[in-house]
Motif scaffolding. Structure first.
Motif, PDB file in Angstrom:
ATOM      1  N   GLN A   1     -10.385 -11.048   3.938  1.00 43.78           N
ATOM      2  CA  GLN A   1     -10.142  -9.620   4.184  1.00 43.78           C
ATOM      3  C   GLN A   1      -8.707  -9.391   4.628  1.00 43.78           C
ATOM      4  O   GLN A   1      -8.051  -8.461   4.169  1.00 43.78           O
ATOM      5  CB  GLN A   1     -11.122  -9.089   5.238  1.00 43.78           C
ATOM      6  CG  GLN A   1     -11.029  -7.588   5.456  1.00 43.78           C
ATOM      7  CD  GLN A   1     -11.395  -6.783   4.219  1.00 43.78           C
ATOM      8  OE1 GLN A   1     -12.358  -7.106   3.521  1.00 43.78           O
ATOM      9  NE2 GLN A   1     -10.629  -5.747   3.931  1.00 43.78           N
ATOM     10  N   SER A   2      -8.210 -10.236   5.494  1.00 39.33           N
ATOM     11  CA  SER A   2      -6.831 -10.114   5.980  1.00 39.33           C
ATOM     12  C   SER A   2      -5.842 -10.256   4.824  1.00 39.33           C
ATOM     13  O   SER A   2      -4.891  -9.483   4.712  1.00 39.33           O
ATOM     14  CB  SER A   2      -6.590 -11.174   7.055  1.00 39.33           C
ATOM     15  OG  SER A   2      -5.229 -11.204   7.415  1.00 39.33           O
ATOM     16  N   LEU A   3      -6.073 -11.246   3.975  1.00 43.25           N
ATOM     17  CA  LEU A   3      -5.174 -11.458   2.834  1.00 43.25           C
ATOM     18  C   LEU A   3      -5.255 -10.298   1.842  1.00 43.25           C
ATOM     19  O   LEU A   3      -4.222  -9.867   1.293  1.00 43.25           O
ATOM     20  CB  LEU A   3      -5.493 -12.785   2.145  1.00 43.25           C
ATOM     21  CG  LEU A   3      -5.135 -14.047   2.952  1.00 43.25           C
ATOM     22  CD1 LEU A   3      -5.615 -15.297   2.217  1.00 43.25           C
ATOM     23  CD2 LEU A   3      -3.644 -14.131   3.220  1.00 43.25           C
ATOM     24  N   GLU A   4      -6.448  -9.779   1.605  1.00 40.98           N
ATOM     25  CA  GLU A   4      -6.585  -8.645   0.690  1.00 40.98           C
ATOM     26  C   GLU A   4      -5.877  -7.413   1.255  1.00 40.98           C
ATOM     27  O   GLU A   4      -5.215  -6.681   0.519  1.00 40.98           O
ATOM     28  CB  GLU A   4      -8.071  -8.350   0.432  1.00 40.98           C
ATOM     29  CG  GLU A   4      -8.721  -9.363  -0.492  1.00 40.98           C
ATOM     30  CD  GLU A   4     -10.230  -9.150  -0.626  1.00 40.98           C
ATOM     31  OE1 GLU A   4     -10.806  -8.329   0.124  1.00 40.98           O
ATOM     32  OE2 GLU A   4     -10.815  -9.810  -1.489  1.00 40.98           O
ATOM     33  N   ASP A   5      -6.032  -7.203   2.574  1.00 44.83           N
ATOM     34  CA  ASP A   5      -5.331  -6.079   3.207  1.00 44.83           C
ATOM     35  C   ASP A   5      -3.819  -6.255   3.111  1.00 44.83           C
ATOM     36  O   ASP A   5      -3.088  -5.294   2.843  1.00 44.83           O
ATOM     37  CB  ASP A   5      -5.754  -5.947   4.675  1.00 44.83           C
ATOM     38  CG  ASP A   5      -7.192  -5.462   4.833  1.00 44.83           C
ATOM     39  OD1 ASP A   5      -7.773  -4.995   3.833  1.00 44.83           O
ATOM     40  OD2 ASP A   5      -7.725  -5.566   5.969  1.00 44.83           O
ATOM     41  N   GLN A   6      -3.352  -7.476   3.325  1.00 47.32           N
ATOM     42  CA  GLN A   6      -1.914  -7.763   3.238  1.00 47.32           C
ATOM     43  C   GLN A   6      -1.407  -7.532   1.818  1.00 47.32           C
ATOM     44  O   GLN A   6      -0.342  -6.951   1.613  1.00 47.32           O
ATOM     45  CB  GLN A   6      -1.630  -9.207   3.692  1.00 47.32           C
ATOM     46  CG  GLN A   6      -0.159  -9.549   3.762  1.00 47.32           C
ATOM     47  CD  GLN A   6       0.582  -8.742   4.814  1.00 47.32           C
ATOM     48  OE1 GLN A   6       0.052  -8.528   5.911  1.00 47.32           O
ATOM     49  NE2 GLN A   6       1.767  -8.279   4.501  1.00 47.32           N
TER      50      GLN A   6
ATOM     51  N   SER B   1       1.578  -4.392  -1.917  1.00 43.88           N
ATOM     52  CA  SER B   1       1.623  -3.696  -3.213  1.00 43.88           C
ATOM     53  C   SER B   1       2.077  -2.251  -3.017  1.00 43.88           C
ATOM     54  O   SER B   1       2.877  -1.726  -3.797  1.00 43.88           O
ATOM     55  CB  SER B   1       0.255  -3.713  -3.891  1.00 43.88           C
ATOM     56  OG  SER B   1      -0.100  -5.028  -4.247  1.00 43.88           O
ATOM     57  N   LYS B   2       1.553  -1.606  -1.962  1.00 45.84           N
ATOM     58  CA  LYS B   2       1.965  -0.230  -1.666  1.00 45.84           C
ATOM     59  C   LYS B   2       3.449  -0.189  -1.322  1.00 45.84           C
ATOM     60  O   LYS B   2       4.189   0.675  -1.805  1.00 45.84           O
ATOM     61  CB  LYS B   2       1.134   0.326  -0.511  1.00 45.84           C
ATOM     62  CG  LYS B   2       1.447   1.777  -0.197  1.00 45.84           C
ATOM     63  CD  LYS B   2       0.613   2.263   0.967  1.00 45.84           C
ATOM     64  CE  LYS B   2       0.895   3.697   1.324  1.00 45.84           C
ATOM     65  NZ  LYS B   2       2.226   3.993   1.762  1.00 45.84           N
ATOM     66  N   ASP B   3       3.905  -1.143  -0.472  1.00 42.23           N
ATOM     67  CA  ASP B   3       5.328  -1.209  -0.117  1.00 42.23           C
ATOM     68  C   ASP B   3       6.190  -1.426  -1.351  1.00 42.23           C
ATOM     69  O   ASP B   3       7.245  -0.803  -1.508  1.00 42.23           O
ATOM     70  CB  ASP B   3       5.584  -2.333   0.899  1.00 42.23           C
ATOM     71  CG  ASP B   3       5.070  -1.993   2.287  1.00 42.23           C
ATOM     72  OD1 ASP B   3       4.762  -0.812   2.539  1.00 42.23           O
ATOM     73  OD2 ASP B   3       4.987  -2.925   3.124  1.00 42.23           O
ATOM     74  N   MET B   4       5.732  -2.305  -2.240  1.00 44.15           N
ATOM     75  CA  MET B   4       6.497  -2.586  -3.460  1.00 44.15           C
ATOM     76  C   MET B   4       6.567  -1.325  -4.338  1.00 44.15           C
ATOM     77  O   MET B   4       7.631  -0.997  -4.889  1.00 44.15           O
ATOM     78  CB  MET B   4       5.876  -3.733  -4.249  1.00 44.15           C
ATOM     79  CG  MET B   4       6.723  -4.161  -5.445  1.00 44.15           C
ATOM     80  SD  MET B   4       6.198  -5.684  -6.215  1.00 44.15           S
ATOM     81  CE  MET B   4       4.742  -5.160  -7.062  1.00 44.15           C
ATOM     82  N   ALA B   5       5.473  -0.591  -4.453  1.00 46.96           N
ATOM     83  CA  ALA B   5       5.471   0.638  -5.247  1.00 46.96           C
ATOM     84  C   ALA B   5       6.423   1.666  -4.622  1.00 46.96           C
ATOM     85  O   ALA B   5       7.180   2.337  -5.340  1.00 46.96           O
ATOM     86  CB  ALA B   5       4.055   1.202  -5.343  1.00 46.96           C
TER      87      ALA B   5
END
Length: 158
Positions: free
Chosen positions: A32-37, A42-46
């Motif tokens: 869960q932690s890795l998926e959240d990260q 991904s949001k930061d990259m976008a």
């Protein structure tokens, strides 16, 4: 004894099951932690890609504005140079005109002197109406000056 062994095996089994549940729970938490990260990254990259695109667009617009400004500057500089040249030509023409007028005035003064010297006795002479009529045609100082210059030139020609 068999009973002890059974208890021991059940204890070990319970410990292993507990360890397995803890491991599974830790795995789920890590997952869960890795998926959240990954989602946050991904949001930061976008966001960064959108920022980069906006910056590239701003840069392109700024470069276009710079080119237009440089062209305007060159046109303004050319207009300024033309205005300077025109002003210098006008000043030179004015200076030439002033010099020519000064020279004309000197000639007129000289002609006046000559006329005054040569016509000092003319006051006592009588004049006919024809002579007075020709003088009446002079209506301005320029006409008088022109007449004096013509007289001076005629005199110098003799």
């Amino acid at each position: 004894t068999l009973e002890d062994m059974k208890e021991k095996a059940e204890g070990q089994l319970a410990d292993l099951r507990k360890a397995e549940v803890n491991s599974k729970h830790n795995y789920e938490m890590l997952k869960q932690s890795l998926e959240d990260q990954i989602a946050a990254d991904s949001k930061d990259m976008a966001d960064e890609k959108a920022s980069k695109a906006a910056a590239a667009e701003s840069k392109a617009m700024a470069e276009g504005d710079l080119q237009a400004t440089l062209k305007d500057l060159a046109d303004s500089q050319k207009a300024l140079d033309n205005a300077k040249a025109s002003c210098m030509q006008t000043a030179a023409d004015h200076e030439e005109t002033v010099n020519a007028r000064t020279e004309e005035l000197k000639v007129i003064d000289e002609a006046k002197k000559i006329l005054a010297d040569t016509s000092a006795g003319a006051v006592s002479q009588s004049y006919s109406f024809a002579q007075l009529g020709s003088r009446a045609q002079m209506q301005s100082r320029a006409d008088l000056a022109r007449s004096e210059v013509i007289t001076l030139v005629k005199r110098l020609a003799k």
